[in-house]
Design an enzyme around this catalytic site. Structure first.
Site, PDB file in Angstrom:
ATOM      1  N   HIS A  30       0.784  -1.131  -0.038  1.00  0.00           N
ATOM      2  CA  HIS A  30      -0.075  -0.230  -0.078  1.00  0.00           C
ATOM      3  C   HIS A  30       0.687   1.132  -0.164  1.00  0.00           C
ATOM      4  O   HIS A  30       0.613   2.170  -0.640  1.00  0.00           O
ATOM      5  CB  HIS A  30      -0.726   0.050   1.145  1.00  0.00           C
ATOM      6  CG  HIS A  30      -2.075  -1.045   1.286  1.00  0.00           C
ATOM      7  ND1 HIS A  30      -1.986  -1.955   2.673  1.00  0.00           N
ATOM      8  CD2 HIS A  30      -2.793  -1.355   0.530  1.00  0.00           C
ATOM      9  CE1 HIS A  30      -3.206  -2.656   2.550  1.00  0.00           C
ATOM     10  NE2 HIS A  30      -3.452  -2.567   1.356  1.00  0.00           N
ATOM     11  N   LYS A  54     -16.336  -7.149   6.798  1.00  0.00           N
ATOM     12  CA  LYS A  54     -15.171  -7.954   7.654  1.00  0.00           C
ATOM     13  C   LYS A  54     -14.952  -7.358   8.871  1.00  0.00           C
ATOM     14  O   LYS A  54     -15.229  -5.862   9.116  1.00  0.00           O
ATOM     15  CB  LYS A  54     -13.755  -7.827   6.872  1.00  0.00           C
ATOM     16  CG  LYS A  54     -13.808  -8.331   5.352  1.00  0.00           C
ATOM     17  CD  LYS A  54     -12.374  -7.958   4.703  1.00  0.00           C
ATOM     18  CE  LYS A  54     -12.653  -7.545   3.366  1.00  0.00           C
ATOM     19  NZ  LYS A  54     -11.428  -7.046   2.751  1.00  0.00           N
ATOM     20  N   ARG A 103      -1.730  -6.461  -7.947  1.00  0.00           N
ATOM     21  CA  ARG A 103      -0.661  -7.369  -7.588  1.00  0.00           C
ATOM     22  C   ARG A 103      -0.552  -8.594  -8.744  1.00  0.00           C
ATOM     23  O   ARG A 103       0.770  -8.858  -9.090  1.00  0.00           O
ATOM     24  CB  ARG A 103      -0.804  -8.065  -6.328  1.00  0.00           C
ATOM     25  CG  ARG A 103      -0.664  -6.868  -5.233  1.00  0.00           C
ATOM     26  CD  ARG A 103      -1.188  -7.511  -3.978  1.00  0.00           C
ATOM     27  NE  ARG A 103      -2.598  -7.813  -4.016  1.00  0.00           N
ATOM     28  CZ  ARG A 103      -3.334  -8.110  -3.043  1.00  0.00           C
ATOM     29  NH1 ARG A 103      -2.852  -7.990  -1.735  1.00  0.00           N
ATOM     30  NH2 ARG A 103      -4.654  -8.335  -2.873  1.00  0.00           N
ATOM     31  N   SER A 141      -2.718  -7.818   3.341  1.00  0.00           N
ATOM     32  CA  SER A 141      -2.994  -7.449   4.711  1.00  0.00           C
ATOM     33  C   SER A 141      -3.137  -8.740   5.468  1.00  0.00           C
ATOM     34  O   SER A 141      -2.804  -9.230   6.483  1.00  0.00           O
ATOM     35  CB  SER A 141      -4.014  -6.348   4.975  1.00  0.00           C
ATOM     36  OG  SER A 141      -3.756  -5.169   4.556  1.00  0.00           O
TER      37      SER A 141
HETATM   38  O1  PNS Z   1      -9.182  -3.023   0.447  1.00  0.00           O
HETATM   39  P1  PNS Z   1     -10.226  -3.619  -0.282  1.00  0.00           P
HETATM   40  O2  PNS Z   1     -11.094  -4.220   0.839  1.00  0.00           O
HETATM   41  O3  PNS Z   1      -9.893  -4.169  -1.367  1.00  0.00           O
HETATM   42  O4  PNS Z   1     -10.828  -2.292  -0.522  1.00  0.00           O
HETATM   43  C1  PNS Z   1     -12.263  -2.353  -1.274  1.00  0.00           C
HETATM   44  C2  PNS Z   1     -13.125  -1.149  -1.282  1.00  0.00           C
HETATM   45  C3  PNS Z   1     -12.976  -0.352  -0.125  1.00  0.00           C
HETATM   46  C4  PNS Z   1     -12.391  -0.330  -2.682  1.00  0.00           C
HETATM   47  C5  PNS Z   1     -14.642  -1.414  -1.901  1.00  0.00           C
HETATM   48  O5  PNS Z   1     -15.261  -2.371  -1.061  1.00  0.00           O
HETATM   49  C6  PNS Z   1     -15.424  -0.322  -1.972  1.00  0.00           C
HETATM   50  O6  PNS Z   1     -15.115   0.735  -2.875  1.00  0.00           O
HETATM   51  N1  PNS Z   1     -16.428  -0.097  -0.923  1.00  0.00           N
HETATM   52  C7  PNS Z   1     -17.544   1.071  -0.897  1.00  0.00           C
HETATM   53  C8  PNS Z   1     -18.666   0.584  -1.314  1.00  0.00           C
HETATM   54  C9  PNS Z   1     -18.686   0.836  -2.914  1.00  0.00           C
HETATM   55  O7  PNS Z   1     -18.840   1.572  -3.314  1.00  0.00           O
HETATM   56  N2  PNS Z   1     -19.273  -0.416  -3.250  1.00  0.00           N
HETATM   57  C10 PNS Z   1     -19.414  -0.494  -4.901  1.00  0.00           C
HETATM   58  C11 PNS Z   1     -18.059  -0.684  -5.312  1.00  0.00           C
HETATM   59  S1  PNS Z   1     -18.298  -0.858  -7.120  1.00  0.00           S
END
Ligand code: PNS
Length: 179
Positions: A30, A54, A103, A141
């Site tokens: 990150h 989560k 990645r 993570s």
């Molecule tokens: O670190 P992560 O868990 O891969 O991040 C995922 C994240 C936070 C980018 C994704 O879950 C997100 O954007 N959540 C917000 C809700 C949302 O907008 N959902 C529609 C996404 S297409």
């Protein structure tokens, strides 16, 4: 008929990007993306998702604190949090870019789906992907927590301040189990 490229609004003078994620905890992968994003964009907002399904190891405040500690050297990087749709948060921050890292090919499918959905919801916001550097391409993570929990060496995978927090969290758990 106008092509999509001619319908796009002109590039804003200053480009603000959002780098969203769970950051539970932030890893060196990150951090590398933050370093590179800070060079590419005028302002980079690192935003921690609240209310994720989560159950996190670190609370939202702890994750924000850890992020703030490690981005101190980057004057154009801010740390925040959000709930609800990412694109709404991005628009509220006047961001026109969502930054994500890839990645491996296994990340691609999920990221592509999210990028298309976000574009459908908010066509003015572009997702920009950066490929993780090879040395970080296996770091997540989830794996860091698993390896650490099983007594493995995680130095070099997370910033030293995060490693120290993981040690503190582990001893807190051990004290609870013993007490
Ligand atoms: O670190 P992560 O868990 O891969 O991040 C995922 C994240 C936070 C980018 C994704 O879950 C997100 O954007 N959540 C917000 C809700 C949302 O907008 N959902 C529609 C996404 S297409």
């Amino acid at each position: 008929m106008e092509s999509e490229s001619t319908q796009l609004s002109p590039k804003p003078h200053s480009v603000i990007a959002i780098y969203p994620g769970s950051f539970d905890p932030i890893t060196n992968g990150h951090l590398d993306l933050i370093r590179r994003g800070a060079r590419l964009f005028d302002k980079l907002v690192v935003s921690v998702l609240r209310n994720h399904d989560k159950t996190p190891l670190f609370s939202l405040d702890e994750r924000i604190e850890m992020l703030r500690e490690v981005v101190q050297g980057y004057p154009n990087v801010e740390v925040g949090s959000f709930t609800g749709l990412l694109v709404d948060h991005a628009a509220a921050c006047s961001a026109t870019v969502v930054l994500r890292g890839i990645r491996a090919i296994s990340d691609y499918e999920y990221e592509l789906q999210m990028a298309h959905m976000n574009h459908r919801l908010q066509p003015g916001i572009e997702t920009v992907f950066l490929m993780s550097h090879e040395e970080n391409s296996f770091i997540s993570s989830r794996l860091v927590k698993e390896v650490f929990g099983l007594g493995g060496n995680i130095s070099g995978l997370v910033p030293p301040s995060v490693e120290a927090r993981l040690h503190r969290r582990l001893s807190e758990y051990q004290n609870v189990e013993v007490g």
